[in-house]
Motif scaffolding. Structure first.
Motif, PDB file in Angstrom:
ATOM      1  N   ILE A  83     -50.732  31.777  40.142  1.00 34.53           N
ATOM      2  CA  ILE A  83     -51.576  32.113  38.990  1.00 34.53           C
ATOM      3  C   ILE A  83     -51.016  33.333  38.269  1.00 34.53           C
ATOM      4  N   ILE A  84     -50.662  34.364  39.024  1.00 29.16           N
ATOM      5  CA  ILE A  84     -50.123  35.582  38.420  1.00 29.16           C
ATOM      6  C   ILE A  84     -48.796  35.297  37.732  1.00 29.16           C
ATOM      7  N   LEU A  85     -47.930  34.522  38.406  1.00 29.73           N
ATOM      8  CA  LEU A  85     -46.600  34.246  37.865  1.00 29.73           C
ATOM      9  C   LEU A  85     -46.673  33.508  36.533  1.00 29.73           C
ATOM     10  N   SER A  86     -47.522  32.493  36.462  1.00 29.59           N
ATOM     11  CA  SER A  86     -47.638  31.741  35.208  1.00 29.59           C
ATOM     12  C   SER A  86     -48.225  32.604  34.094  1.00 29.59           C
ATOM     13  N   GLN A  87     -49.135  33.510  34.443  1.00 31.96           N
ATOM     14  CA  GLN A  87     -49.734  34.384  33.433  1.00 31.96           C
ATOM     15  C   GLN A  87     -48.754  35.444  32.939  1.00 31.96           C
ATOM     16  N   CYS A  88     -47.736  35.743  33.724  1.00 35.39           N
ATOM     17  CA  CYS A  88     -46.782  36.778  33.350  1.00 35.39           C
ATOM     18  C   CYS A  88     -45.922  36.379  32.154  1.00 35.39           C
ATOM     19  N   ILE A  89     -45.588  35.106  32.050  1.00 37.54           N
ATOM     20  CA  ILE A  89     -44.596  34.714  31.044  1.00 37.54           C
ATOM     21  C   ILE A  89     -45.100  33.701  30.018  1.00 37.54           C
TER      22      ILE A  89
END
Length: 311
Positions: free
Chosen positions: A74-80
């Motif tokens: 979830i965090i990774l997809s929201q980062c970029i």
């Protein structure tokens, strides 16, 4: 004359993200599969977390590690991805220095944590198959918290020098990043000074993480295969292999894309748009496919989903 960035300009100066070099005219069309994958990741990972939290039968070490994996996705997809939509749809390509280096840290740190979680899950599968009688008693909640905390600390300590070192470089010429997010080497290559130290440190960090994690995963699965081959019945062997198949699929996917992206940056003999697309897929595909693969191939999660939706 080379000028470094002072503290005040650090928060106001901007980089320009190019997106996918050479395919700028196709950004809107390329955003369609990106949007589909983002929606799947945005819905799938929270749903998996909800199912695991609400189903008491899933409160065991394997699913705790899965929860951590879904949370990092979830965090990774929201980062970029949100920034990519701003570029592809609204042509908003500017990103402040501070935001760029913050994104750089989170992208590389979360990627490192995800690699560590896959390593921990390999150890989990080893314990479940090779030492089933001591599985629950050995992998206590306290130990799981210590493992996850250790992975977070490892990633933070190793990755935080990357944006710190890069932010101290002088960017006195182009601020145009030939990428769709603030990748470490993509930004460092813009500096008008020697970046050997930055490149060597980045290479060292990736080598340490990938080598250590892959070696641990390989050792775990060698022991797992040896234990499986000793099982008396084919049914037991199929069941044992079935518990590992989802994990193996994710490992092959993540490390294949990651190593391809990493190697092509150092070789430099591939079209820039191919490299950027593969780098994007490396960050976007795992958050998209993790909940699908584990949800479809794990009987307990399927059962929890059917019960949750009253089917």
């Amino acid at each position: 004359m080379m000028v470094s960035i002072n503290v005040s300009s650090f928060f106001t100066s901007v980089f320009i993200l190019e997106g996918i070099p050479g395919l700028e005219s196709s950004h809107v069309w390329l955003s369609i599969p990106l949007f589909i994958m983002y929606i799947l990741a945005l819905c799938g990972n929270p749903l998996m977390l909800l199912l695991i939290m609400m189903e008491p039968r899933l409160h065991n070490p394997m699913y705790y590690f899965l929860c951590t994996l879904f949370f990092t996705d979830i965090i990774l997809s929201q980062c970029i991805v949100p920034k990519m939509f701003c570029m592809f749809w609204f042509n908003q390509k500017e990103i402040t220095f501070f935001s760029c280096f913050l994104q750089m840290f989170f992208v590389h740190c979360i990627s490192s944590i995800e690699s560590g979680i896959l390593m921990a899950m390999a150890f989990d599968r080893y314990m479940a198959i090779c030492n089933p009688l001591h599985y629950v008693s050995a992998l206590t909640n306290t130990l799981i918290v210590k493992i996850v905390t250790g992975l977070v600390i490892r990633s933070t300590v190793l990755v935080i020098p990357l944006p710190w070192m890069t932010s101290r470089l002088p960017f006195c010429q182009s601020h145009l990043i030939p990428h769709s997010y603030c990748d470490h080497m993509a930004v460092a290559n813009l500096a008008c000074t020697d970046i050997t130290v930055d490149g060597v440190y980045g290479l060292t960090v990736v080598s340490i993480i990938i080598t250590f994690d892959l070696c641990c995963i390989a050792i775990s699965y060698v022991l797992i295969v040896r234990a499986i081959l000793r099982l008396s019945t084919k049914k037991a062997m199929r069941k044992a292999f079935g518990t590992c198949s989802s994990h193996i699929c994710i490992i092959l996917l993540l490390y294949t894309l990651g190593l391809f992206s990493f190697v092509t940056y150092r070789i430099g003999r591939i079209s820039p748009y191919i490299h950027v697309i593969m780098a994007n897929l490396y960050l976007i595909i795992p958050p998209t496919l993790n909940p699908i693969i584990y949800g479809v191939r794990t009987k307990e999660i399927r059962t929890a989903a059917l019960h949750f939706f009253h089917l």
